[in-house]
Each structure stands twice: as C-alpha cells, then as structure tokens.
Scaffold this active site. Sequence first.
Site, PDB file in Angstrom:
ATOM      1  N   GLN A 298      59.500 -28.710  27.464  1.00 21.87           N
ATOM      2  CA  GLN A 298      60.922 -29.026  27.379  1.00 21.87           C
ATOM      3  C   GLN A 298      61.226 -30.305  28.154  1.00 21.87           C
ATOM      4  O   GLN A 298      60.806 -30.472  29.297  1.00 21.87           O
ATOM      5  CB  GLN A 298      61.745 -27.836  27.914  1.00 21.87           C
ATOM      6  CG  GLN A 298      63.237 -27.956  27.686  1.00 21.87           C
ATOM      7  CD  GLN A 298      63.647 -27.942  26.204  1.00 21.87           C
ATOM      8  OE1 GLN A 298      62.954 -27.378  25.353  1.00 21.87           O
ATOM      9  NE2 GLN A 298      64.752 -28.583  25.888  1.00 21.87           N
TER      10      GLN A 298
ATOM     11  N   LYS B  51      64.784 -20.535  22.274  1.00 17.78           N
ATOM     12  CA  LYS B  51      63.553 -20.722  21.490  1.00 17.78           C
ATOM     13  C   LYS B  51      62.685 -19.465  21.579  1.00 17.78           C
ATOM     14  O   LYS B  51      62.176 -18.969  20.573  1.00 17.78           O
ATOM     15  CB  LYS B  51      62.790 -21.970  21.976  1.00 17.78           C
ATOM     16  CG  LYS B  51      63.522 -23.268  21.640  1.00 17.78           C
ATOM     17  CD  LYS B  51      62.919 -24.513  22.308  1.00 17.78           C
ATOM     18  CE  LYS B  51      63.778 -25.737  22.022  1.00 17.78           C
ATOM     19  NZ  LYS B  51      63.310 -26.974  22.675  1.00 17.78           N
TER      20      LYS B  51
ATOM     21  N   ASP C 166      56.825 -30.139  18.391  1.00 17.62           N
ATOM     22  CA  ASP C 166      58.003 -30.975  18.629  1.00 17.62           C
ATOM     23  C   ASP C 166      57.949 -32.257  17.794  1.00 17.62           C
ATOM     24  O   ASP C 166      58.956 -32.950  17.666  1.00 17.62           O
ATOM     25  CB  ASP C 166      58.071 -31.373  20.115  1.00 17.62           C
ATOM     26  CG  ASP C 166      59.046 -30.531  20.920  1.00 17.62           C
ATOM     27  OD1 ASP C 166      60.046 -30.072  20.327  1.00 17.62           O
ATOM     28  OD2 ASP C 166      58.813 -30.345  22.130  1.00 17.62           O
TER      29      ASP C 166
HETATM   30  N1  GUN Z   1      65.004 -31.761  24.999  1.00 16.00           N
HETATM   31  C1  GUN Z   1      66.020 -32.016  24.148  1.00 16.00           C
HETATM   32  N2  GUN Z   1      65.634 -31.795  22.867  1.00 16.00           N
HETATM   33  C2  GUN Z   1      64.346 -31.393  22.914  1.00 16.00           C
HETATM   34  C3  GUN Z   1      63.415 -31.011  21.906  1.00 16.00           C
HETATM   35  O1  GUN Z   1      63.676 -31.021  20.711  1.00 16.00           O
HETATM   36  N3  GUN Z   1      62.187 -30.656  22.374  1.00 16.00           N
HETATM   37  C4  GUN Z   1      61.861 -30.676  23.685  1.00 16.00           C
HETATM   38  N4  GUN Z   1      60.620 -30.326  24.023  1.00 16.00           N
HETATM   39  N5  GUN Z   1      62.704 -31.024  24.641  1.00 16.00           N
HETATM   40  C5  GUN Z   1      63.947 -31.379  24.250  1.00 16.00           C
END
Ligand code: GUN
Length: 291
Positions: free
Chosen positions: A96, A52, A119
């Site tokens: 995350q 990311k 998100d």
């Molecule tokens: N863990 C697995 N997928 C995601 C996501 O799309 N965003 C976040 N913040 N954590 C995750």
Amino acid sequence: MQILDGNLVSKATRDELKIKVAQLVAEGRKVPHLAAILVGSNGASETYVGSKVKTCEEIGYKSTLIRLEETISEFKLLTAIEELNNDPDIDGILVQLPLPKHISDEKVINAIDASKDVDGFHPVSVGKMVQGLPTFIPATPHGVMLMLEHYKIDTKGKNAVVIGRSNIVGRPMSILLSANTQPGNCTVTICHSHTKNLKEICKEADILVAALGRPEFVTADMVKEGAVVIDVGITRVEDTTKKKGFSLKGDVKYDEVAPLCSYITPVPGGVGPMTIAALMKNTFRACQDKN
Ligand code: GUN
C-alpha cells in the site's frame, strides 16, 4: 444526468468473480491468494487495505495482511517482498502506498515479481500496458474503464481530459483512454500543475477525469454541458459534525457540476468501489495464469 454507480458495478464484478472462485473450489483447483503489505498506520491506507482484505474474504480468495512498523528499514521491507515472491501459494502482492519517506517507492515496486504485480505498477506491467499487451492494469484507471464499459459510454473520437499525471491514476488513465480499444479511442489531453488555461481545456472535455487530489477543485465553469465527469479524488476533510471527525470529498464540486453532466461519479460510491473490483479481477488473473 445519470449517476455512475460504483457500488452497483463493483458488486456485479465481485459476484462474477465469486461464481468463478466457487467453480475453482468445485474443481479442486487453487483459489486466488492476495498478500497486502501495510507499512505504518496511515488512517486512509488502513481503510483501503481493510477493504481489500474484506473483499477477498467476501469473494472467496485467500488473503494475507502483513503489517510492518512505520520505522521498518527498506531492506527488511524488500526481504518481506522477496519471501512473498518465492511463496508459490501467493498469487498477488500489493504494497500500500504512500510509503514512509525513508523508503523508495521505486525500489519496492521493482522488487515485486512482475507475475504477481496485481497493482500494475511494475515497469514490466506499465510497458505492456503502453503497448496494449495483456497485463495487470492499475486498479483505479482499470476500474474507471470497467465503469465506462458497463454503462456503454461512447468514448470513440471523444475529447478526454485527465487532470493529474500520477503513475497510479492520471498517466495510466490517459494511456487507457487513448488506446485503440472500446472503451478507449479518445483524443486525450493530460493536465497538471504547470498546465496553462486549465479551465478552457477542461471545458472542451467530453470526458473529464479529475485525479489531482484537491477537494472540490473542478467547478461548474470548467465543465461542458453534457460531459461525462469521473471523480477519482477522495480526500478526508475535517468535519466536526461527523462522528469520525472527517468527511470524504472528491475533486469535483459535485452539487454545482452534476446538473451539467450526462454522467457523473459520486464520492463516495463511484470510483472507489471500482478500484477494489479491478484489483480483485487482477488477482484472479494472477492465479489463473498458474491454474
Ligand atoms: N495508494 C493509493 N492507491 C493505491 C493503489 O491502487 N495501490 C496501492 N498499492 N497503493 C495505493
């Protein structure tokens, strides 16, 4: 059978964003700034957050990575989020997941300012999505919709089956596929661990989305000839022949299912890159709302 190439579609989306950011810079306006919080050092989470941040750099966004100890208190994490909420330079915040067991996902998600919720997990974002109002859409299902759109896959009136009901993927996926939009307009069935006759239900799917996180769960006998199969799973499975000690497996037994499909996403290189592209789109949107 055609492969739905997530790397290709993701690159096209990222290239579009790169051009838009260059325009913002040329006009002396604010560029998007994403803040990511990583608690602990889970291997997969490290990789995702790393991608990311790297993608932000590639597009020309600013990014801030905040690493916190696995043992950090919930209060301290909430304080870190509050600081980012109050920082006018930060457009998007993501924490995350998964978080350590002593921290409540719900409290953390609720603490993020809804206007920075890239998100799309905050109840305000989810509520708007359910009502079909403009908002942040969770990145993975958003990425799947972008892929369906890119390949002009006809969804109207189709039977879609989603396996998995998580807040991150399965549930929002079912809402987007049933929304009165294009792509969308499917008749959606959502399956989970208590579903009876799962095989028979999957076999009726024109569009089958596997998002349960169990490697190679979907086998050829569950798939209708000509179906579109979207594999959201990406699990690390021990593999001593690999340098890293693991290989990545999807939720679909690719080799036997692919020959049956009209379209299928590979793992890796399918939904994964689309998730990042969708997050970048959300981050651009968060900044645009202020610019
Ligand atoms: N863990 C697995 N997928 C995601 C996501 O799309 N965003 C976040 N913040 N954590 C995750």
